[in-house]
Write an enzyme that holds these catalytic residues in place. Structure first.
Site, PDB file in Angstrom:
ATOM      1  N   THR A 132       0.822  -1.208   0.000  1.00 49.17           N
ATOM      2  CA  THR A 132       0.000   0.000   0.000  1.00 49.17           C
ATOM      3  C   THR A 132       0.858   1.262   0.000  1.00 49.17           C
ATOM      4  O   THR A 132       2.010   1.229   0.464  1.00 49.17           O
ATOM      5  CB  THR A 132      -0.897  -0.020   1.266  1.00 49.17           C
ATOM      6  OG1 THR A 132      -1.447   1.278   1.487  1.00 49.17           O
ATOM      7  CG2 THR A 132      -0.108  -0.382   2.520  1.00 49.17           C
ATOM      8  N   GLU A 134       0.256   3.567   1.978  1.00 49.02           N
ATOM      9  CA  GLU A 134       0.197   4.104   3.337  1.00 49.02           C
ATOM     10  C   GLU A 134       1.517   3.934   4.088  1.00 49.02           C
ATOM     11  O   GLU A 134       1.758   4.604   5.086  1.00 49.02           O
ATOM     12  CB  GLU A 134      -0.968   3.467   4.110  1.00 49.02           C
ATOM     13  CG  GLU A 134      -2.278   3.685   3.377  1.00 49.02           C
ATOM     14  CD  GLU A 134      -3.532   3.401   4.188  1.00 49.02           C
ATOM     15  OE1 GLU A 134      -3.476   3.442   5.415  1.00 49.02           O
ATOM     16  OE2 GLU A 134      -4.561   3.132   3.546  1.00 49.02           O
ATOM     17  N   TYR A 158      -1.836  -0.514  10.992  1.00 51.03           N
ATOM     18  CA  TYR A 158      -1.971  -1.165   9.676  1.00 51.03           C
ATOM     19  C   TYR A 158      -0.762  -0.862   8.807  1.00 51.03           C
ATOM     20  O   TYR A 158      -0.087  -1.772   8.309  1.00 51.03           O
ATOM     21  CB  TYR A 158      -3.262  -0.703   8.979  1.00 51.03           C
ATOM     22  CG  TYR A 158      -3.289  -1.021   7.493  1.00 51.03           C
ATOM     23  CD1 TYR A 158      -3.276  -2.342   7.045  1.00 51.03           C
ATOM     24  CD2 TYR A 158      -3.300  -0.005   6.532  1.00 51.03           C
ATOM     25  CE1 TYR A 158      -3.281  -2.638   5.681  1.00 51.03           C
ATOM     26  CE2 TYR A 158      -3.308  -0.290   5.173  1.00 51.03           C
ATOM     27  CZ  TYR A 158      -3.298  -1.606   4.747  1.00 51.03           C
ATOM     28  OH  TYR A 158      -3.296  -1.897   3.407  1.00 51.03           O
ATOM     29  N   LYS A 162       2.274  -3.322   7.379  1.00 52.45           N
ATOM     30  CA  LYS A 162       2.547  -3.501   5.947  1.00 52.45           C
ATOM     31  C   LYS A 162       3.984  -3.083   5.630  1.00 52.45           C
ATOM     32  O   LYS A 162       4.669  -3.721   4.824  1.00 52.45           O
ATOM     33  CB  LYS A 162       1.567  -2.686   5.092  1.00 52.45           C
ATOM     34  CG  LYS A 162       0.135  -3.192   5.095  1.00 52.45           C
ATOM     35  CD  LYS A 162      -0.044  -4.582   4.503  1.00 52.45           C
ATOM     36  CE  LYS A 162       0.191  -4.642   2.999  1.00 52.45           C
ATOM     37  NZ  LYS A 162      -0.176  -5.982   2.447  1.00 52.45           N
TER      38      LYS A 162
HETATM   39  P1  NAD Z   1      -9.520  -7.443   2.396  1.00 46.08           P
HETATM   40  O1  NAD Z   1      -9.479  -7.162   3.854  1.00 46.08           O
HETATM   41  O2  NAD Z   1     -10.753  -7.164   1.615  1.00 46.08           O
HETATM   42  O3  NAD Z   1      -9.151  -8.979   2.127  1.00 46.08           O
HETATM   43  C1  NAD Z   1      -8.138  -9.645   2.802  1.00 46.08           C
HETATM   44  C2  NAD Z   1      -8.284 -11.145   2.544  1.00 46.08           C
HETATM   45  O4  NAD Z   1      -7.226 -11.813   3.230  1.00 46.08           O
HETATM   46  C3  NAD Z   1      -9.606 -11.718   3.088  1.00 46.08           C
HETATM   47  O5  NAD Z   1     -10.182 -12.576   2.125  1.00 46.08           O
HETATM   48  C4  NAD Z   1      -9.165 -12.494   4.317  1.00 46.08           C
HETATM   49  O6  NAD Z   1     -10.001 -13.617   4.599  1.00 46.08           O
HETATM   50  C5  NAD Z   1      -7.755 -12.916   3.940  1.00 46.08           C
HETATM   51  N1  NAD Z   1      -6.910 -13.157   5.131  1.00 46.08           N
HETATM   52  C6  NAD Z   1      -6.760 -12.338   6.212  1.00 46.08           C
HETATM   53  N2  NAD Z   1      -5.928 -12.916   7.097  1.00 46.08           N
HETATM   54  C7  NAD Z   1      -5.527 -14.099   6.568  1.00 46.08           C
HETATM   55  C8  NAD Z   1      -4.641 -15.132   6.982  1.00 46.08           C
HETATM   56  N3  NAD Z   1      -4.010 -15.061   8.161  1.00 46.08           N
HETATM   57  N4  NAD Z   1      -4.456 -16.186   6.157  1.00 46.08           N
HETATM   58  C9  NAD Z   1      -5.085 -16.267   4.966  1.00 46.08           C
HETATM   59  N5  NAD Z   1      -5.938 -15.323   4.524  1.00 46.08           N
HETATM   60  C10 NAD Z   1      -6.152 -14.257   5.307  1.00 46.08           C
HETATM   61  O7  NAD Z   1      -8.270  -6.649   1.802  1.00 46.08           O
HETATM   62  P2  NAD Z   1      -8.098  -5.947   0.376  1.00 46.08           P
HETATM   63  O8  NAD Z   1      -8.622  -4.562   0.467  1.00 46.08           O
HETATM   64  O9  NAD Z   1      -8.571  -6.865  -0.690  1.00 46.08           O
HETATM   65  O10 NAD Z   1      -6.501  -5.835   0.328  1.00 46.08           O
HETATM   66  C11 NAD Z   1      -5.719  -6.893  -0.225  1.00 46.08           C
HETATM   67  C12 NAD Z   1      -4.255  -6.496  -0.175  1.00 46.08           C
HETATM   68  O11 NAD Z   1      -4.047  -5.289  -0.888  1.00 46.08           O
HETATM   69  C13 NAD Z   1      -3.743  -6.227   1.261  1.00 46.08           C
HETATM   70  O12 NAD Z   1      -2.439  -6.751   1.360  1.00 46.08           O
HETATM   71  C14 NAD Z   1      -3.742  -4.711   1.362  1.00 46.08           C
HETATM   72  O13 NAD Z   1      -2.754  -4.272   2.268  1.00 46.08           O
HETATM   73  C15 NAD Z   1      -3.398  -4.326  -0.065  1.00 46.08           C
HETATM   74  N6  NAD Z   1      -3.895  -3.006  -0.508  1.00 46.08           N
HETATM   75  C16 NAD Z   1      -5.211  -2.662  -0.334  1.00 46.08           C
HETATM   76  C17 NAD Z   1      -5.666  -1.423  -0.806  1.00 46.08           C
HETATM   77  C18 NAD Z   1      -7.107  -1.024  -0.684  1.00 46.08           C
HETATM   78  O14 NAD Z   1      -7.458   0.116  -1.042  1.00 46.08           O
HETATM   79  N7  NAD Z   1      -8.010  -1.888  -0.232  1.00 46.08           N
HETATM   80  C19 NAD Z   1      -4.763  -0.542  -1.413  1.00 46.08           C
HETATM   81  C20 NAD Z   1      -3.417  -0.935  -1.558  1.00 46.08           C
HETATM   82  C21 NAD Z   1      -2.996  -2.175  -1.118  1.00 46.08           C
HETATM   83  P1  TYD Z   2     -10.756   3.864   4.297  1.00 40.48           P
HETATM   84  O1  TYD Z   2     -11.704   3.439   3.233  1.00 40.48           O
HETATM   85  O2  TYD Z   2     -10.871   3.247   5.664  1.00 40.48           O
HETATM   86  O3  TYD Z   2      -9.272   3.685   3.697  1.00 40.48           O
HETATM   87  P2  TYD Z   2      -7.830   4.192   4.286  1.00 40.48           P
HETATM   88  O4  TYD Z   2      -7.988   4.633   5.683  1.00 40.48           O
HETATM   89  O5  TYD Z   2      -7.009   2.951   4.145  1.00 40.48           O
HETATM   90  O6  TYD Z   2      -7.402   5.305   3.352  1.00 40.48           O
HETATM   91  O7  TYD Z   2     -10.885   5.442   4.485  1.00 40.48           O
HETATM   92  C1  TYD Z   2     -10.688   6.329   3.397  1.00 40.48           C
HETATM   93  C2  TYD Z   2     -10.767   7.724   3.955  1.00 40.48           C
HETATM   94  O8  TYD Z   2     -12.115   7.968   4.382  1.00 40.48           O
HETATM   95  C3  TYD Z   2      -9.893   7.951   5.167  1.00 40.48           C
HETATM   96  O9  TYD Z   2      -9.349   9.270   5.110  1.00 40.48           O
HETATM   97  C4  TYD Z   2     -10.856   7.824   6.354  1.00 40.48           C
HETATM   98  C5  TYD Z   2     -12.175   8.307   5.775  1.00 40.48           C
HETATM   99  N1  TYD Z   2     -13.394   7.688   6.353  1.00 40.48           N
HETATM  100  C6  TYD Z   2     -14.436   8.502   6.813  1.00 40.48           C
HETATM  101  O10 TYD Z   2     -14.364   9.755   6.759  1.00 40.48           O
HETATM  102  N2  TYD Z   2     -15.556   7.907   7.330  1.00 40.48           N
HETATM  103  C7  TYD Z   2     -15.687   6.553   7.440  1.00 40.48           C
HETATM  104  O11 TYD Z   2     -16.719   6.055   7.974  1.00 40.48           O
HETATM  105  C8  TYD Z   2     -14.611   5.721   6.938  1.00 40.48           C
HETATM  106  C9  TYD Z   2     -14.690   4.219   7.005  1.00 40.48           C
HETATM  107  C10 TYD Z   2     -13.490   6.342   6.395  1.00 40.48           C
END
Ligand code: NAD
Ligand code: TYD
Length: 352
Positions: A132, A134, A158, A162
């Site tokens: 990420t 972040e 978090y 990461k």
């Molecule tokens: P998510 O929380 O939707 O999904 C995570 C998945 O991992 C789930 O299916 C969960 O069951 C599985 N999991 C959790 N712990 C586990 C374990 N111990 N063993 C096996 N499986 C396990 O997350 P996401 O938003 O799909 O993110 C996926 C990846 O992408 C993460 O590594 C996150 O850091 C990274 N990422 C996410 C975003 C975003 O905007 N969501 C952005 C950049 C990077």
């Molecule tokens: P989020 O989707 O939790 O992603 P991240 O914190 O990983 O960027 O949040 C996106 C942005 O939205 C973050 O600045 C926090 C804000 N936020 C709210 O203002 N209200 C909410 O209820 C949530 C879940 C997030």
């Protein structure tokens, strides 16, 4: 075949669906099915022999070793993580366990497998780590966007977990020669996004006539990328990325949170008008998140220059598709609103 971890979560499921829509190479999908894992995301693959789902924990070394031995994957794409910043504030332990120890376990299992390959197999093998933006910390209003050489300054449990996993991946390349690649991506949005994150939470709450909780002044900036563009970036890195390299992935879409919420309200007003009035009436400012990062922005020029990747969606096309998907899939959201999820809402929002 490839081994995917966390393929029942938001991005992992989109990746598996995307992968099998453009390739016949099978996927072994290892996912623990935590609260965030949902096999409904993969329902369209039911009976498809190219998808082998294994419920299990990435910290279970024996299981991971067995999967490597049985399936001999040529690559691993590692998504599995605890991913929600607010949850990491309330309970950081799971984040250290899965994101740090889990990544360590996978690296060690992958190293054992890789060592057993012949020279050609060794050179072709890849460990792709999905991370990420972040990890880079928070930007001031006029700071340049994060490049791959930006120092790491994670601020939440978090992002710190990461960051730790990114460092392990880097070290396994430098010390042992494991052919790793890492991508650091900005905030994703799109189908199958769990409704604890900003965009799906706002859509779900608006449709239920509930308050739209904006943290602090709503002026925090995130750089949004449509999820299938993240999937295509990972495919590009897997195919052409250089071992040991890091690629930043972003959509060139910096937006303050409050603007996102207004955009969602406008789309819902157009696509599903509420007789009670515009959804903007539900916007409610609540106490800010502790340690809330002010701004993220990704400089995605390296992946464009070296691998020719660019996002296909603009924010306008992606966010419209997303709202349309949630309107067409309200049952998917309804199934998630289980007891455990309602408990989380109570923990996070009751005292705000
Ligand atoms: P998510 O929380 O939707 O999904 C995570 C998945 O991992 C789930 O299916 C969960 O069951 C599985 N999991 C959790 N712990 C586990 C374990 N111990 N063993 C096996 N499986 C396990 O997350 P996401 O938003 O799909 O993110 C996926 C990846 O992408 C993460 O590594 C996150 O850091 C990274 N990422 C996410 C975003 C975003 O905007 N969501 C952005 C950049 C990077
Ligand atoms: P989020 O989707 O939790 O992603 P991240 O914190 O990983 O960027 O949040 C996106 C942005 O939205 C973050 O600045 C926090 C804000 N936020 C709210 O203002 N209200 C909410 O209820 C949530 C879940 C997030």
């Amino acid at each position: 075949m490839i081994l995917v971890t966390g393929g029942a979560g938001f991005i992992g499921a989109n990746f598996v669906l995307d992968w099998l829509s453009v390739s016949d190479e099978p996927v072994v999908n290892l996912d623990a099915l935590t609260y965030a894992g949902n096999l409904e995301n993969l329902a369209s693959l039911k009976g498809d022999p190219r998808h082998i789902f294994v419920q299990g924990d990435i910290c279970d070394r024996e299981l991971v070793d067995r999967l490597f031995a049985e399936h001999q994957p040529r690559a691993i794409v590692h998504f599995a993580a605890e991913s929600h910043v607010d949850r990491s504030i309330h309970g950081p332990g799971d984040f250290v366990r899965t994101n740090v120890t889990g990544t360590f376990t996978l690296l060690e299992a992958a190293r054992g497998h890789w060592m057993s390959l012949d020279e050609a197999g060794k050179a072709a093998f890849r460990f792709h780590h999905v991370s990420t933006d972040e990890v880079y910390g928070s930007l001031g209003p006029n700071d340049p966007a994060f490049s791959e050489t930006k120092t790491y300054e994670p601020n939440s449990p978090y992002s710190a977990s990461k960051a730790a996993s990114d460092h392990l991946v880097r070290a396994w390349h430098h010390t042992y020669g494991l052919p790793v690649t890492t991508s650091n991506c900005s905030n994703n949005y799109g189908p199958y996004h769990f409704p604890e994150k900003l965009i799906p939470l706002m859509i779900a709450n608006a449709l239920a006539g509930k308050p739209l909780p904006v943290y602090g002044d709503g002026q925090q900036i995130r750089d949004w990328l449509y999820v299938t563009d993240h999937c295509s970036a990972i495919r590009a890195v897997l195919a052409q990325g250089t071992p040991g390299e890091v690629y930043n992935v972003g959509g060139w879409n910096e937006k303050p949170n409050i603007e996102i919420v207004h955009t969602l309200c406008a789309l819902l007003d157009e696509l599903k008008p509420d007789p009670a009035g515009s959804y903007t009436r539900l916007i409610t400012y609540v106490t800010d998140r502790p340690g809330h990062d002010r701004r993220y922005a990704i400089d995605a020029r390296k992946i464009e220059r070296e691998l020719g990747w660019r996002p296909a969606e603009t924010f306008e096309t992606g966010i419209r598709k997303t709202v349309q998907w949630y309107l067409a899939n309200q049952e998917w959201v309804a199934h998630i609103l289980s007891g455990a999820y309602r408990d989380w809402v109570e923990t996070n929002y009751a005292a705000r």
